[in-house]
Design a protein around this motif. Sequence first.
Motif, mmCIF file in Angstrom:
data_model
loop_
_atom_site.group_PDB
_atom_site.id
_atom_site.type_symbol
_atom_site.label_atom_id
_atom_site.label_comp_id
_atom_site.label_asym_id
_atom_site.label_seq_id
_atom_site.Cartn_x
_atom_site.Cartn_y
_atom_site.Cartn_z
ATOM 1 N N HIS A 51 -2.149 -5.723 -0.855
ATOM 2 C CA HIS A 51 -0.759 -4.878 -0.790
ATOM 3 C C HIS A 51 -0.158 -4.137 0.510
ATOM 4 O O HIS A 51 -0.990 -2.985 0.317
ATOM 5 C CB HIS A 51 -1.595 -4.537 -2.443
ATOM 6 C CG HIS A 51 -0.278 -3.600 -2.845
ATOM 7 N ND1 HIS A 51 1.241 -3.465 -2.435
ATOM 8 C CD2 HIS A 51 0.242 -2.187 -3.395
ATOM 9 C CE1 HIS A 51 2.233 -2.757 -3.722
ATOM 10 N NE2 HIS A 51 1.166 -2.069 -3.806
ATOM 11 N N THR A 91 4.477 1.795 -1.331
ATOM 12 C CA THR A 91 3.513 2.086 -2.114
ATOM 13 C C THR A 91 3.620 3.156 -2.423
ATOM 14 O O THR A 91 3.831 3.871 -2.029
ATOM 15 C CB THR A 91 1.882 1.731 -1.501
ATOM 16 O OG1 THR A 91 1.778 2.223 -0.251
ATOM 17 C CG2 THR A 91 2.356 0.013 -0.650
ATOM 18 N N ARG A 149 0.624 0.484 -7.451
ATOM 19 C CA ARG A 149 -0.817 0.276 -7.282
ATOM 20 C C ARG A 149 -1.706 0.429 -8.330
ATOM 21 O O ARG A 149 -2.640 -1.144 -8.869
ATOM 22 C CB ARG A 149 -1.929 1.365 -6.349
ATOM 23 C CG ARG A 149 -0.829 1.161 -5.006
ATOM 24 C CD ARG A 149 -1.397 1.414 -3.918
ATOM 25 N NE ARG A 149 -2.274 3.418 -3.732
ATOM 26 C CZ ARG A 149 -1.742 4.012 -3.717
ATOM 27 N NH1 ARG A 149 -0.234 4.022 -2.563
ATOM 28 N NH2 ARG A 149 -1.398 5.360 -3.314
ATOM 29 N N PRO A 180 7.804 -4.289 -5.354
ATOM 30 C CA PRO A 180 6.160 -5.016 -5.698
ATOM 31 C C PRO A 180 6.286 -4.884 -6.906
ATOM 32 O O PRO A 180 5.507 -5.612 -7.680
ATOM 33 C CB PRO A 180 5.414 -3.621 -5.375
ATOM 34 C CG PRO A 180 7.158 -3.152 -4.325
ATOM 35 C CD PRO A 180 8.125 -3.501 -4.456
ATOM 36 N N THR A 187 4.267 -8.972 -8.342
ATOM 37 C CA THR A 187 3.120 -8.725 -9.329
ATOM 38 C C THR A 187 3.452 -9.807 -10.526
ATOM 39 O O THR A 187 1.942 -11.124 -10.829
ATOM 40 C CB THR A 187 2.913 -7.145 -9.686
ATOM 41 O OG1 THR A 187 2.748 -6.620 -8.945
ATOM 42 C CG2 THR A 187 1.584 -7.303 -10.777
#
Length: 324
Positions: free
Chosen positions: A61, A14, A19, A110, A114
């Motif tokens: 997440h 992450t 984020r 990620p 998304t």
Amino acid sequence: MRAVLIVNPTATSTTPAGRDLLTHALKSRLQLTVEHTNHRGHGTELAQAAAKDGVDLVVVHGGDGTVSGVVNGLLGSPGATPPWHVPAVAVVPGGSANVLARSLGISRDPVAATNQLIQLLDDYRLHQRWRRIGLIDCGERWAVLNTGMGVDAEVVAAVEAERNKGGAVTPWRYVRAAVPAVWGYTRREPMLTLELPARAPLTGVSFVFVSNSSPWTFANERPVWTNPGCSFESGLGVFAPTSLKLIPTLRIVRQMLAKRPKFELKNLITEDDVASLRVTSTGGPVACQFDGDYLGTRETMTFRAVPDALSVVAPPTKNQPELR
């Protein structure tokens, strides 16, 4: 649609930028609340609060451990019907292995995940249907991916001990923990008894892996197999060696890492689509784990497949109609 995004900011892959991208993308489609975990077990607490609040969707997440904690918070104890509505779960990978996301057909990246999630949310608006998957009832906890008694749990315990000292959880750390654990098992007498439906008890078992999907895990890009025929829509996969002598063990490992594994080995019990099983130790308590979390030691464990236990935001399986 009301949703909560639960983020583990310390998860391996992450980043603040990732984020922020995820948050802004979800806010364009959802009434979103964002929560960050800040202590062990916090994901479970946040998920339970979200379910009691009646949200429609929980987006996670983080890594597989965070997802497992969230699922246990949403469902409560196995065997009891939660007194609240259970939201659907979406996963945007943020850990190192990300086994659940990859097994569900979610991109490992990620940012790509998304974009994939946004498309799946748009599909849901048209069809009003989530994918349903089964889970493992471990008696005390729900396992989303896998559980077991023996060597895998000892590896998990060793890695958790290092993490508690401040060490990073990496694939190399698992390898460092696995080598002495497996070597130790080669010098022990098998002491587990495996009870499967409609079969006589199987004695002389060294350790037991119980799977809910396939592959069992990933070593970076390479899948690691135990029960290739196992899936979220079937019963459980069982993988149990009856000998850990050097040559037979090397044969098992070679098949676990093969592109097309064939577990036709005399010193190995493998079963797919198992409804339930019971494992008993005749030599004292044995280490147990679920979804990569150490459960402690137990003399007996019962594992049960619970079909259609959870709604997930994921592409349909091959035998399901396409959502779009």
